[in-house]
Design a protein around this motif. Structure first.
Motif, mmCIF file in Angstrom:
data_model
loop_
_atom_site.group_PDB
_atom_site.id
_atom_site.type_symbol
_atom_site.label_atom_id
_atom_site.label_comp_id
_atom_site.label_asym_id
_atom_site.label_seq_id
_atom_site.Cartn_x
_atom_site.Cartn_y
_atom_site.Cartn_z
ATOM 1 N N SER A 2 -26.774 -35.322 65.414
ATOM 2 C CA SER A 2 -25.766 -35.680 64.428
ATOM 3 C C SER A 2 -24.693 -34.598 64.377
ATOM 4 C CB SER A 2 -26.422 -35.826 63.051
ATOM 5 O OG SER A 2 -27.030 -34.606 62.652
ATOM 6 N N ARG A 3 -23.605 -34.911 63.726
ATOM 7 C CA ARG A 3 -22.469 -33.994 63.671
ATOM 8 C C ARG A 3 -22.900 -32.654 63.073
ATOM 9 N NH1 ARG A 3 -18.414 -32.399 60.274
ATOM 10 N NH2 ARG A 3 -16.354 -32.094 61.225
ATOM 11 N N ALA A 4 -22.488 -31.565 63.733
ATOM 12 C CA ALA A 4 -22.879 -30.237 63.285
ATOM 13 C C ALA A 4 -22.228 -29.895 61.957
ATOM 14 C CB ALA A 4 -22.491 -29.199 64.341
ATOM 15 N N ALA A 5 -22.994 -29.251 61.083
ATOM 16 C CA ALA A 5 -22.466 -28.821 59.792
ATOM 17 C C ALA A 5 -21.611 -27.566 59.935
ATOM 18 C CB ALA A 5 -23.614 -28.553 58.827
ATOM 19 N N LEU A 6 -21.926 -26.756 60.951
ATOM 20 C CA LEU A 6 -21.225 -25.490 61.168
ATOM 21 C C LEU A 6 -20.687 -25.429 62.592
ATOM 22 C CD1 LEU A 6 -23.806 -23.007 59.581
ATOM 23 C CD2 LEU A 6 -21.601 -23.653 58.581
ATOM 24 N N ASP A 7 -19.638 -24.657 62.769
ATOM 25 C CA ASP A 7 -19.195 -24.345 64.119
ATOM 26 C C ASP A 7 -20.065 -23.256 64.729
ATOM 27 O OD1 ASP A 7 -16.772 -26.029 64.335
ATOM 28 O OD2 ASP A 7 -16.072 -24.784 62.672
ATOM 29 N N LEU A 8 -20.445 -22.288 63.916
ATOM 30 C CA LEU A 8 -21.168 -21.121 64.426
ATOM 31 C C LEU A 8 -22.130 -20.603 63.369
ATOM 32 C CD1 LEU A 8 -21.569 -18.798 66.503
ATOM 33 C CD2 LEU A 8 -19.544 -17.714 65.518
ATOM 34 N N LEU A 9 -23.370 -20.364 63.782
ATOM 35 C CA LEU A 9 -24.391 -19.798 62.906
ATOM 36 C C LEU A 9 -25.059 -18.633 63.619
ATOM 37 C CD1 LEU A 9 -26.196 -19.917 60.323
ATOM 38 C CD2 LEU A 9 -27.693 -21.467 61.609
ATOM 39 N N PHE A 10 -25.117 -17.476 62.961
ATOM 40 C CA PHE A 10 -25.834 -16.321 63.476
ATOM 41 C C PHE A 10 -27.207 -16.241 62.799
ATOM 42 C CE2 PHE A 10 -21.399 -15.042 64.055
ATOM 43 C CZ PHE A 10 -21.420 -14.433 65.308
ATOM 44 N N LEU A 11 -28.239 -15.981 63.586
ATOM 45 C CA LEU A 11 -29.573 -15.697 63.061
ATOM 46 C C LEU A 11 -29.875 -14.234 63.331
ATOM 47 C CD1 LEU A 11 -31.584 -18.814 64.293
ATOM 48 C CD2 LEU A 11 -30.323 -18.504 62.147
ATOM 49 N N THR A 12 -30.252 -13.490 62.286
ATOM 50 C CA THR A 12 -30.430 -12.044 62.417
ATOM 51 C C THR A 12 -31.852 -11.631 62.068
ATOM 52 O OG1 THR A 12 -29.861 -11.446 60.129
ATOM 53 C CG2 THR A 12 -28.032 -11.797 61.668
ATOM 54 N N PRO A 13 -32.315 -10.485 62.577
ATOM 55 C CA PRO A 13 -33.678 -10.027 62.300
ATOM 56 C C PRO A 13 -33.800 -9.249 61.002
ATOM 57 C CG PRO A 13 -32.636 -8.534 63.824
ATOM 58 C CD PRO A 13 -31.637 -9.636 63.554
ATOM 59 N N SER A 14 -32.672 -8.878 60.418
ATOM 60 C CA SER A 14 -32.708 -8.061 59.210
ATOM 61 C C SER A 14 -31.436 -8.312 58.415
ATOM 62 C CB SER A 14 -32.856 -6.579 59.577
ATOM 63 O OG SER A 14 -33.154 -5.817 58.425
ATOM 64 N N GLY A 15 -31.281 -7.527 57.342
ATOM 65 C CA GLY A 15 -30.160 -7.734 56.441
ATOM 66 C C GLY A 15 -28.900 -7.011 56.874
ATOM 67 N N GLU A 16 -27.935 -6.961 55.956
ATOM 68 C CA GLU A 16 -26.590 -6.525 56.313
ATOM 69 C C GLU A 16 -26.458 -5.030 56.548
ATOM 70 O OE1 GLU A 16 -25.082 -6.578 51.638
ATOM 71 O OE2 GLU A 16 -24.365 -8.059 53.060
ATOM 72 N N THR A 17 -27.494 -4.232 56.211
ATOM 73 C CA THR A 17 -27.391 -2.801 56.488
ATOM 74 C C THR A 17 -27.828 -2.443 57.912
ATOM 75 O OG1 THR A 17 -29.611 -2.359 55.599
ATOM 76 C CG2 THR A 17 -27.747 -2.183 54.069
ATOM 77 N N LEU A 323 -12.173 -3.888 67.425
ATOM 78 C CA LEU A 323 -12.493 -5.269 67.063
ATOM 79 C C LEU A 323 -11.277 -6.164 67.243
ATOM 80 C CD1 LEU A 323 -14.664 -7.125 65.762
ATOM 81 C CD2 LEU A 323 -13.696 -6.492 63.541
ATOM 82 N N GLU A 324 -10.127 -5.718 66.803
ATOM 83 C CA GLU A 324 -8.910 -6.532 66.882
ATOM 84 C C GLU A 324 -8.559 -6.876 68.331
ATOM 85 O OE1 GLU A 324 -4.236 -6.370 65.403
ATOM 86 O OE2 GLU A 324 -5.465 -4.560 65.368
ATOM 87 N N ARG A 325 -8.702 -5.913 69.218
ATOM 88 C CA ARG A 325 -8.307 -6.124 70.605
ATOM 89 C C ARG A 325 -9.300 -7.017 71.364
ATOM 90 N NH1 ARG A 325 -5.255 -3.002 74.656
ATOM 91 N NH2 ARG A 325 -4.526 -1.731 72.927
ATOM 92 N N MET A 326 -10.610 -6.843 71.085
ATOM 93 C CA MET A 326 -11.632 -7.474 71.913
ATOM 94 C C MET A 326 -12.234 -8.749 71.338
ATOM 95 S SD MET A 326 -11.695 -5.639 74.600
ATOM 96 C CE MET A 326 -13.176 -6.339 75.340
ATOM 97 N N ALA A 327 -12.079 -9.017 70.043
ATOM 98 C CA ALA A 327 -12.713 -10.188 69.422
ATOM 99 C C ALA A 327 -12.353 -11.510 70.096
ATOM 100 C CB ALA A 327 -12.382 -10.240 67.938
ATOM 101 N N PRO A 328 -11.103 -11.709 70.542
ATOM 102 C CA PRO A 328 -10.791 -12.994 71.203
ATOM 103 C C PRO A 328 -11.667 -13.295 72.418
ATOM 104 C CG PRO A 328 -8.770 -11.838 70.610
ATOM 105 C CD PRO A 328 -9.896 -10.885 70.357
ATOM 106 N N GLU A 329 -12.195 -12.240 73.057
ATOM 107 C CA GLU A 329 -13.076 -12.453 74.198
ATOM 108 C C GLU A 329 -14.352 -13.185 73.782
ATOM 109 O OE1 GLU A 329 -12.221 -11.690 77.296
ATOM 110 O OE2 GLU A 329 -10.298 -10.888 76.603
ATOM 111 N N LEU A 330 -14.847 -12.881 72.583
ATOM 112 C CA LEU A 330 -16.062 -13.556 72.117
ATOM 113 C C LEU A 330 -15.801 -15.033 71.865
ATOM 114 C CD1 LEU A 330 -19.028 -13.436 71.213
ATOM 115 C CD2 LEU A 330 -18.186 -13.017 68.892
ATOM 116 N N TRP A 331 -14.690 -15.355 71.221
ATOM 117 C CA TRP A 331 -14.409 -16.766 70.939
ATOM 118 C C TRP A 331 -14.321 -17.562 72.240
ATOM 119 C CZ3 TRP A 331 -16.019 -16.581 66.464
ATOM 120 C CH2 TRP A 331 -15.581 -15.676 65.515
ATOM 121 N N ARG A 332 -13.724 -16.961 73.266
ATOM 122 C CA ARG A 332 -13.629 -17.661 74.553
ATOM 123 C C ARG A 332 -15.016 -17.877 75.151
ATOM 124 N NH1 ARG A 332 -8.489 -15.074 74.981
ATOM 125 N NH2 ARG A 332 -9.352 -13.094 75.723
ATOM 126 N N ALA A 333 -15.860 -16.847 75.058
ATOM 127 C CA ALA A 333 -17.203 -16.956 75.625
ATOM 128 C C ALA A 333 -18.032 -18.035 74.934
ATOM 129 C CB ALA A 333 -17.918 -15.613 75.550
#
Length: 336
Positions: A2-17, A323-333
């Motif tokens: 079915s249609r995805a609710a999100l474009d992108l979801l990250f799953l992480t092993p721990s919290g934001e620290t 981050l500003e210079r290289m982030a577009p590379e991730l979106w392309r990947a």
């Protein structure tokens, strides 16, 4: 599906620290939302009895990125059903034990388990994002689709302190990291011990250093709100490592933080450290134990050299790891 609710979801092993979450997940959540994408992240429960419910109720997404977590094969299968594209993001040698664990009871069994899970994870995703070429090489044993993306830094936030009265008081040498890596400090302190009167050695971590020569250091508890100012308090930033399979997978992020905030890195010539630094230009590489004292005293005794290298270090981060210079590379990947 079915249609995805999100474009992108990250799953992480721990919290934001956790550093990998702070720098390989949360900035892309914010940047993705700014691009108009539906992006979110979830922390996977540590307890096995909680994970089944967690996995069964994950929102559907066009792309799910598993950040570091070594899920069991059955868990990976459940995640696969929730997305169109499954990605594994790795910035540590997850198949290898930390040097402090080697030889401990049960270590052989743990080593075999994590090596098998890493191979299975790489083989059963659509893409592996690796923090450096060494990690990419291991992932390539079971996965052909690899994208290398170093851990990036927001160089508009991590900036040097304004010029102050340099040269007054002891020379400020610092180390910042999680307490699990305090393990690497004793060798450095042994080398610096004869020169302790000239140095102000600062440790910033979640727990105080209580190992050999602990009386040489001052401790400040790490805080996300104070982190940049804590880094700015260093004139030199230390990154000691042993040379083994685990440390060769390190992505040198500690070095990048030092460099961005105006501290000259002095780091073990191990793994990706050698690719970040140009020795004598934007940092100094340690190839034998006596280099720790020699390099630090050279910088302490030559203010012009220190300032030239600090400026070059900052320029390296901005040009290659921002981050500003290289982030577009991730979106392309990711195809987003």
């Amino acid at each position: 599906m079915s249609r995805a609710a999100l474009d992108l979801l990250f799953l992480t092993p721990s919290g934001e620290t956790l550093p990998s979450v702070r720098f390989r997940v949360l900035p892309f959540v914010d940047l993705g939302r700014a691009r108009g994408l539906a992006v979110d992240w979830r922390r996977a429960p540590k307890a096995i009895h909680q994970r089944l419910g967690f996995l069964l109720t994950l929102p559907r997404a066009r792309v799910i990125v598993i950040q570091q977590k070594l899920f069991a094969p059955w868990e990976l299968s459940l995640i696969r059903r929730r997305c169109q594209t499954l990605v594994y993001d790795v910035d540590d040698a997850l198949w290898a034990l930390h040097p402090a664990e080697i030889g401990q009871p049960g270590s052989a069994e743990k080593a075999a388990k994590i090596k098998a899970r890493f191979a299975h994870a790489c083989a059963n995703v659509d893409l592996v994002i690796a923090g450096n070429d060494y990690l990419a090489g291991h992932a390539r044993e079971t996965q052909a689709n690899i994208f290398v993306l170093p851990t990036l830094l927001d160089t508009a936030k991590y900036t040097p302190a304004p010029p102050d009265a340099h040269g007054i008081g002891p020379f400020r040498v610092g180390w910042m990291g999680t307490s699990g890596n305090l393990f690497f400090l004793p060798e450095v302190l042994r080398q610096l011990s004869p020169h302790r009167e000239r140095l102000d050695i600062r440790i910033v971590s979640d727990h105080a250093y209580e190992g050999e020569l602990h009386e040489m250091v001052s401790f400040e508890r790490w805080s996300p709100s104070l982190e940049v100012d804590q880094l700015r308090g260093f004139e030199v930033g230390l990154m000691p490592l042993t040379d083994d399979e685990y440390t060769r997978g390190k992505c040198g992020f500690k070095i990048l933080q030092y460099m961005a905030c105006g501290a000259v890195p002095v780091a073990s010539a191990v793994g990706f450290n050698n690719e970040i630094l140009t020795h004598g230009q934007d940092g100094l590489l340690v190839r034998q134990p006596s280099d720790w004292a020699a390099h630090i005293l050279a910088l302490a005794g030559d203010r012009d050299l220190l300032e030239r290298m600090a400026q070059a270090a900052r320029a390296t981060v901005v040009q290659r790891f921002s981050l500003e210079r290289m982030a577009p590379e991730l979106w392309r990947a990711l195809g987003l």
